[in-house]
Enzyme design. Sequence first.
Site, PDB file in Angstrom:
ATOM      1  N   ASP A 678      -4.918  -2.854  -1.230  1.00 24.58           N
ATOM      2  CA  ASP A 678      -5.560  -3.027  -2.480  1.00 24.58           C
ATOM      3  C   ASP A 678      -5.879  -1.630  -3.098  1.00 24.58           C
ATOM      4  OD1 ASP A 678      -6.780  -4.925  -4.313  1.00 24.58           O
ATOM      5  OD2 ASP A 678      -8.760  -3.692  -3.839  1.00 24.58           O
ATOM      6  N   LYS A 682      -4.360   0.421  -6.012  1.00 25.19           N
ATOM      7  CA  LYS A 682      -5.258   1.132  -7.276  1.00 25.19           C
ATOM      8  C   LYS A 682      -4.833   2.660  -7.234  1.00 25.19           C
ATOM      9  CE  LYS A 682      -9.130  -1.978  -6.623  1.00 25.19           C
ATOM     10  NZ  LYS A 682     -10.487  -2.220  -5.922  1.00 25.19           N
TER      11      LYS A 682
END
Length: 815
Positions: A678, A682
């Site tokens: 994740d 980003k």
Amino acid sequence: MITLKFGGTSVANAQNIELVLEIITKKASDNNLVVIISAFSGVTDMLITASNTASNKDESYKNLLAEIKQKHIDVIYNLIENQKQNQLYNFLDIQINQLQTLLDGCFLLGELSARTADTIASFGELLSSQIVAAAVKQNIPNTNFKDSREIIKTNSNFGKASVNFNITNSNIQFFLEKNTFNVVVVPGFIASDEEGNTTTLGRGGSDYTAAIIANGTASKSLEIWTDVNGMFTANPKIVKEAQSIQSISYQEAMELSHFGAKVLYPPTIQPVLQAQIPIWIKNTFNPDALGTYISNKNLVSSNPIRGISHIDKITLLTIEGSGMIGVSGSSKRIFEVLSQQNINVIFITQASSEHSICIGIQNQVAAIAKKAIEFEFEIEIFQNKINPCIVENDLCIVALVGENMKNHQGLSGKMFSTLGKNNVNIRAIAQGASERNISVVINEKDVKKALNTLHERFFEENTKQLNLFVMGVGNVGEKFIEQIYQQKKFLKENLKINLRVIALSNSRKMVFDEDGINFKDSKIRLDNGENASISKFISKVQELNLRNSIFVDITANYDVASIYDQFLKLSIAVVTCNKIACSSKFENYKYLKSLSRKFNAPFLFETNVGAGLPIIDTLKHLIHSGDKVHKINAVLSGSLNFIFNNFSETYNFHDVVKEAGVQGFTEPDPKIDLSGVDVARKILILIRESGYEMEIEQIENHCFLPKECMETNNNEDFFKSLIKNATHFEQLLSEAKSKDARLKFVASFDKGKASVGLRFIPKESPFYNLEGKDNIVEFFTDRYTDQPLIIKGAGAGAAVTASGIFADVIRVGNV
Ligand code: ADP
Ligand code: ASP
Ligand code: MG
């Protein structure tokens, strides 16, 4: 003298006619009146259908006839005093018998002449006007009935006969001289030719009857009583925000009605224009409403556009070929041949090269027109000098109308860009030399969207309606919907944004409502919705074809992330908190961005990084203003931060991760957070938004999860593996303690390289004191060299993520 006309809905039933009687009685107290009456609502349609079915040897005309009869019996029964009813029932019987004879004749012969069709259609007005006349007489004894066929004389062009004004006007004069009645009731729509055959003035023609009589009687005014508060800025049935126009010039009204404003039959203006008789359009059901005043007054208005109208069922015929260039008379031949076929040309454009000419006509006559034109140009087509006609059906003409348009520049530009932004393809354009009208031809399926978006642009003081199609109604989705409803009023009043949720879908169900879904019953409606299907969802969005549509993805789903292109290509904005698309292959990310530019559809994903924190937006401003990012250091995982801030000797790793999930801080699959994927996504998105090209594989991921945890295939196994590997996590904790440091999962980008991983953060670092689920990003740029630009704050949680999505939606509204 005043001439009043009451339309079909005004006389649809006894209850409505009572309202008509009130209006007539009030007016008749200080004026003599001529009252024109239409057929009861729907009756003309029924008569036309009956004559067609009969001539097609279909016996269902008999049912229609019975229905027509019953409709009139009902009105007589409910409206007329008992002792006078019989007289009207007898009259009705005689008329219905005559009608039946005509229809039986059509049925037996299997034939319907234009003359017979008119005679049959005339029964609607003949019946309605006699019944209304009897009703008026109950209130005002000094009332008479006059058959319009005795005064209005036309040629024998059945279906839409032309009036002979010389004879008609002198007939009216003659009638007037002898008239001693306070009220004269006259049937609309019908007239007669020189031989005395019944003719009709065209569908909607009762308005015209009224104008002819108003002119002949030199009435003070002509009042058209209908079912709406006047002539509106657009068809109120299609554009909910349309407003009644207070005052309008004859020319503007004529233009609007020519281009489809059904409230006034187009030829109506002509007779009263010459005599300068003002027209009022009033609402029978709301007589106190001002209505619309049509006159020759030069009206001053801040808005150069007076109204928008449209005509549907249009076909464009294009005639082109080298044989047209410089050859005089081609257009003449085209129009002559169409006129011979009685085909009305609604729209014409010709390119200056004379290479092609494009005409707009009604769908129903397209085949005849094509055949006639091709016959006329047979030789040129044979010699390949002219191509066979190109026919495009199911189009629609939309026209902006306003006397003052000529004094304003840029209106057509505004019109085209407004339509373009909403993916409405313009097929042809025409602007009248009078500059009172700009018309465009578009696809019929786009008409509702086009009218609403143009109306919004030109009449609603920049109010914008945003139509949301929301996929994903979990924690964040629910908060988002809640926030929308809380802010609705504020947005409308302060930003002139009108937000509506048109669709909601979760993985099981979906629900659509063109009028907007209320927050209160959204849950129940979704539970009772149809089964969810991504492809059906897309087709439905496309089918509804609403202006300013926004697709909102609040899922973390791969399949949903792969449909953005389909929306962007329809000029539908995409707002998403789903990181999958922007962190997929660079090529795909670039493709979506290029679609967004090409189709003028915003593609916004602020919540991909730092939930509601304005990170991507800030970055965008830096880049747009010419700054360049060199280095990024960041803690981008609210969930990992929450986990490592709470993980202690007394609060074991497994339990903390579970709690983070419960509080909505992790992805549905917590491994995506803990594995670093994740965070890698980003930082990748920030790198790409900074203008660099990079793939996810190029980011070094120093994963802190043991292999066994990484290899699990579902959440249950994953959590079990966290318990099993508890010592591994405890060791990380004690190592941090020994270094007097804290564990933080850090993402960095420097000199073109990126990495993510768990780090021991010393006390002096700005990252050391990062609380709870906070995120922090440091941008080192050309302008922020010694001290980075820092953005810090809560970077996870349903409410902040929802508000980030909300902010993106508002950004779309402000574009
Ligand atoms: P009537 O039966 O009274 O003659 P019509 O049905 O012929 O009434 O005309 C009224 C209808 O015209 C309205 O109900 C409305 O749906 C339609 N209409 C279309 N465009 C406009 C417009 N610009 N302003 C008002 N009404 C319009
Ligand atoms: N009854 C006719 C029609 O429906 C005329 C009118 O109502 O104006 O077309
Ligand atoms: Mg009408």
